[in-house]
Design a protein around this motif. Structure first.
Motif, PDB file in Angstrom:
ATOM      1  N   PRO A  91      -2.866  17.865 -11.970  1.00 17.02           N
ATOM      2  CA  PRO A  91      -2.752  16.504 -11.443  1.00 17.02           C
ATOM      3  C   PRO A  91      -2.319  16.400  -9.990  1.00 17.02           C
ATOM      4  CG  PRO A  91      -0.867  16.981 -12.850  1.00 17.02           C
ATOM      5  CD  PRO A  91      -1.819  18.144 -12.980  1.00 17.02           C
ATOM      6  N   TRP A  92      -1.812  17.504  -9.399  1.00 15.22           N
ATOM      7  CA  TRP A  92      -1.397  17.425  -7.993  1.00 15.22           C
ATOM      8  C   TRP A  92      -2.549  17.718  -7.041  1.00 15.22           C
ATOM      9  CZ3 TRP A  92      -0.598  21.613 -11.119  1.00 15.22           C
ATOM     10  CH2 TRP A  92      -0.851  22.897 -10.631  1.00 15.22           C
ATOM     11  N   LYS A  93      -3.708  18.028  -7.600  1.00 12.05           N
ATOM     12  CA  LYS A  93      -4.885  18.362  -6.796  1.00 12.05           C
ATOM     13  C   LYS A  93      -5.959  17.292  -6.970  1.00 12.05           C
ATOM     14  CE  LYS A  93      -4.162  23.352  -7.135  1.00 12.05           C
ATOM     15  NZ  LYS A  93      -4.179  23.747  -5.718  1.00 12.05           N
ATOM     16  N   TYR A  94      -6.861  17.205  -6.015  1.00 10.27           N
ATOM     17  CA  TYR A  94      -7.993  16.295  -6.158  1.00 10.27           C
ATOM     18  C   TYR A  94      -8.761  16.642  -7.423  1.00 10.27           C
ATOM     19  CZ  TYR A  94      -6.902  14.671  -1.460  1.00 10.27           C
ATOM     20  OH  TYR A  94      -6.258  14.130  -0.374  1.00 10.27           O
ATOM     21  N   GLY A  95      -9.337  15.603  -8.023  1.00 13.31           N
ATOM     22  CA  GLY A  95      -9.927  15.722  -9.359  1.00 13.31           C
ATOM     23  C   GLY A  95     -10.974  16.809  -9.493  1.00 13.31           C
TER      24      GLY A  95
ATOM     25  N   PHE B 216     -10.272  25.300  -1.071  1.00 13.12           N
ATOM     26  CA  PHE B 216      -9.884  25.935  -2.335  1.00 13.12           C
ATOM     27  C   PHE B 216      -8.658  25.249  -2.931  1.00 13.12           C
ATOM     28  CE2 PHE B 216      -7.385  29.139  -4.689  1.00 13.12           C
ATOM     29  CZ  PHE B 216      -8.310  29.481  -5.664  1.00 13.12           C
ATOM     30  N   TYR B 217      -7.671  24.940  -2.082  1.00 12.68           N
ATOM     31  CA  TYR B 217      -6.414  24.405  -2.623  1.00 12.68           C
ATOM     32  C   TYR B 217      -6.549  22.947  -3.047  1.00 12.68           C
ATOM     33  CZ  TYR B 217      -4.046  28.694  -1.717  1.00 12.68           C
ATOM     34  OH  TYR B 217      -3.666  29.999  -1.770  1.00 12.68           O
ATOM     35  N   ALA B 218      -7.121  22.106  -2.181  1.00 10.87           N
ATOM     36  CA  ALA B 218      -7.408  20.704  -2.534  1.00 10.87           C
ATOM     37  C   ALA B 218      -6.194  19.962  -3.078  1.00 10.87           C
ATOM     38  CB  ALA B 218      -8.576  20.643  -3.518  1.00 10.87           C
ATOM     39  N   ASN B 219      -5.029  20.214  -2.489  1.00  8.68           N
ATOM     40  CA  ASN B 219      -3.842  19.455  -2.896  1.00  8.68           C
ATOM     41  C   ASN B 219      -3.918  18.041  -2.328  1.00  8.68           C
ATOM     42  OD1 ASN B 219      -2.601  21.650  -4.227  1.00  8.68           O
ATOM     43  ND2 ASN B 219      -1.952  22.485  -2.248  1.00  8.68           N
ATOM     44  N   VAL B 220      -3.546  17.059  -3.132  1.00  9.99           N
ATOM     45  CA  VAL B 220      -3.612  15.663  -2.680  1.00  9.99           C
ATOM     46  C   VAL B 220      -2.641  15.487  -1.508  1.00  9.99           C
ATOM     47  CG1 VAL B 220      -3.188  13.258  -3.312  1.00  9.99           C
ATOM     48  CG2 VAL B 220      -4.260  14.830  -4.971  1.00  9.99           C
ATOM     49  N   ASN B 221      -3.176  15.014  -0.393  1.00 13.12           N
ATOM     50  CA  ASN B 221      -2.356  14.901   0.817  1.00 13.12           C
ATOM     51  C   ASN B 221      -2.805  13.694   1.642  1.00 13.12           C
ATOM     52  OD1 ASN B 221      -0.931  15.193   3.167  1.00 13.12           O
ATOM     53  ND2 ASN B 221      -1.331  17.393   3.364  1.00 13.12           N
ATOM     54  N   PRO B 222      -1.958  12.651   1.678  1.00 15.56           N
ATOM     55  CA  PRO B 222      -2.345  11.442   2.417  1.00 15.56           C
ATOM     56  C   PRO B 222      -2.485  11.673   3.916  1.00 15.56           C
ATOM     57  CG  PRO B 222      -0.048  11.307   1.707  1.00 15.56           C
ATOM     58  CD  PRO B 222      -0.629  12.528   1.059  1.00 15.56           C
ATOM     59  N   ALA B 223      -1.854  12.747   4.416  1.00 15.24           N
ATOM     60  CA  ALA B 223      -1.847  12.983   5.864  1.00 15.24           C
ATOM     61  C   ALA B 223      -3.086  13.715   6.344  1.00 15.24           C
ATOM     62  CB  ALA B 223      -0.596  13.779   6.247  1.00 15.24           C
ATOM     63  N   VAL B 224      -3.845  14.282   5.428  1.00 12.12           N
ATOM     64  CA  VAL B 224      -5.039  15.029   5.836  1.00 12.12           C
ATOM     65  C   VAL B 224      -6.282  14.262   5.394  1.00 12.12           C
ATOM     66  CG1 VAL B 224      -6.331  17.191   5.621  1.00 12.12           C
ATOM     67  CG2 VAL B 224      -3.825  17.239   5.709  1.00 12.12           C
ATOM     68  N   PRO B 225      -6.934  13.590   6.339  1.00 10.15           N
ATOM     69  CA  PRO B 225      -8.128  12.836   5.942  1.00 10.15           C
ATOM     70  C   PRO B 225      -9.262  13.788   5.572  1.00 10.15           C
ATOM     71  CG  PRO B 225      -7.760  12.654   8.318  1.00 10.15           C
ATOM     72  CD  PRO B 225      -6.639  13.492   7.769  1.00 10.15           C
ATOM     73  N   HIS B 226     -10.074  13.359   4.645  1.00 14.45           N
ATOM     74  CA  HIS B 226     -11.350  14.021   4.403  1.00 14.45           C
ATOM     75  C   HIS B 226     -12.164  13.814   5.678  1.00 14.45           C
ATOM     76  CE1 HIS B 226     -15.490  14.201   2.856  1.00 14.45           C
ATOM     77  NE2 HIS B 226     -15.011  15.008   1.952  1.00 14.45           N
TER      78      HIS B 226
END
Ligand code: MTE
Length: 320
Positions: free
Chosen positions: A241-245, A276-286
């Motif tokens: 759950p801490w990573k993008y779906g 690879f990691y894809a941790n949810v992070n509001p500070a790093v935009p796609h």
């Protein structure tokens, strides 16, 4: 030779999807309150949250009940999302890129019997039936947030067992540093695998061992008090759950313990967009959109994205 360029989630749907499919999806989203009208009402604070789906999506009516005590440790401050949304609004490219069509297209997929293979850096490679595995595992219910890289989110009561318990059961050798997971490859039954041959099927994902054995990582076999429906990844899927779906791979057929970091499907398709990691992070935009906020699919409300999707206390130490 005609080369189809693979697309990620960045392509506007009207460009990517046949007109008729696109229109039916629009109707679905409008009905779901995900269209502008839904946001408008929510933003005005009219205080009434409509269950946006008129009927249950296919595939959830006759699932066997599955009882498991809820683990109270994992709290979410938002209400649980209605199952009509969670089982009717799906990303599962093996069936369709149209979220509103997945449930129908996956309904007749044979998710039992289902063989699981365990191989690689383990003391003893083995194959076994998924139900034989489930019988040996301690089931519990956990309510988790699910945050897609597309910036929508839901809250789901999953039933499953810690991936750490599975890793213990699988007895990896000390040389195992990563866990690779692979989905099915059955184009005869999964229309999206037939119609989108440019994707590198089957879908695959990977975790570092410290991530795989983190207490949050869950292997899921049920939801909403019953067996998992096909559209949500029956019979066995991952939830991290801490990573993008996209890390939460559905319908797993193989677990492979490896020495080297495995590749993951979306990173291979579009390396500059998905890592690879894809941790949810509001500070790093796609590269193509902000991740600062997310849309609650149930209400249409925009909420601030939380670092690690709200699970920093459990996982931030993994990334120091
Ligand atoms: N697993 C497989 N095998 N195929 C997929 O297309 N999509 C991923 C993930 N797991 C996907 C998958 C993405 S992008 C998301 S957001 C979640 O599943 C969606 O899970 P849900 O449909 O149960 O909400």
């Amino acid at each position: 030779m005609l080369i189809r360029v693979p697309r990620g989630w960045e392509t506007p749907e009207r460009e990517a999807t046949p007109e008729e499919v696109y229109r039916s999806r629009r109707r679905f989203l409008q009905g779901a309150g995900v269209g502008m009208a839904g946001f408008g009402l929510a933003a005005l604070g009219l205080g009434r949250v409509l269950d946006p789906f008129a009927a249950d999506p296919p595939g959830i009516a006759n699932l066997p009940a599955l009882a498991a005590a809820r683990n109270p440790k994992y709290k979410v401050e938002r209400p649980v999302t209605s199952e009509r949304i969670v089982a009717g609004f799906n990303n599962f490219y093996e069936f369709s890129t149209d979220k509103g069509e997945v449930a129908r297209l996956a309904e007749r997929f044979r998710s039992r019997p289902w063989e699981i293979e365990v191989r690689g850096e383990v003391e003893k490679p083995r194959r076994l039936d998924v139900d034989e595995l489930i019988r040996q595992m301690p089931l519990e219910e956990r309510v988790y947030r699910l945050r897609c890289v597309e910036a929508w989110s839901v809250v789901v009561p999953w039933i499953g067992f810690p991936l750490a318990k599975f890793v213990e059961w699988a007895r990896p050798k000390s040389s195992a540093r990563y866990l690779r997971m692979v989905s099915f490859n059955r184009p005869g039954e999964a229309v999206g695998q037939r119609t989108q041959p440019w994707y590198p099927w089957p879908y695959y994902e990977g975790l570092r061992m410290a991530e795989a054995t983190n207490e949050l990582a869950l292997l899921v076999v049920g939801s909403y008090g019953h067996r998992l429906p096909n559209q949500n990844g029956a019979p066995l899927r991952l939830i991290v759950p801490w990573k993008y779906g996209f890390k939460s791979i559905k319908s797993i057929v193989r677990f492979e313990f490896t020495r080297e970091q495995p590749k993951n499907f979306w990173n291979v398709v579009a390396p500059e967009e998905y890592d690879f990691y894809a941790n949810v992070n509001p500070a790093v935009p796609h590269p193509r959109w902000s991740q600062a906020t997310e849309k609650d699919v149930a209400t249409g409300r925009r909420l601030p994205t939380q670092p690690y999707n709200g699970y920093a206390e459990f996982v931030s130490h993994l990334y120091r």
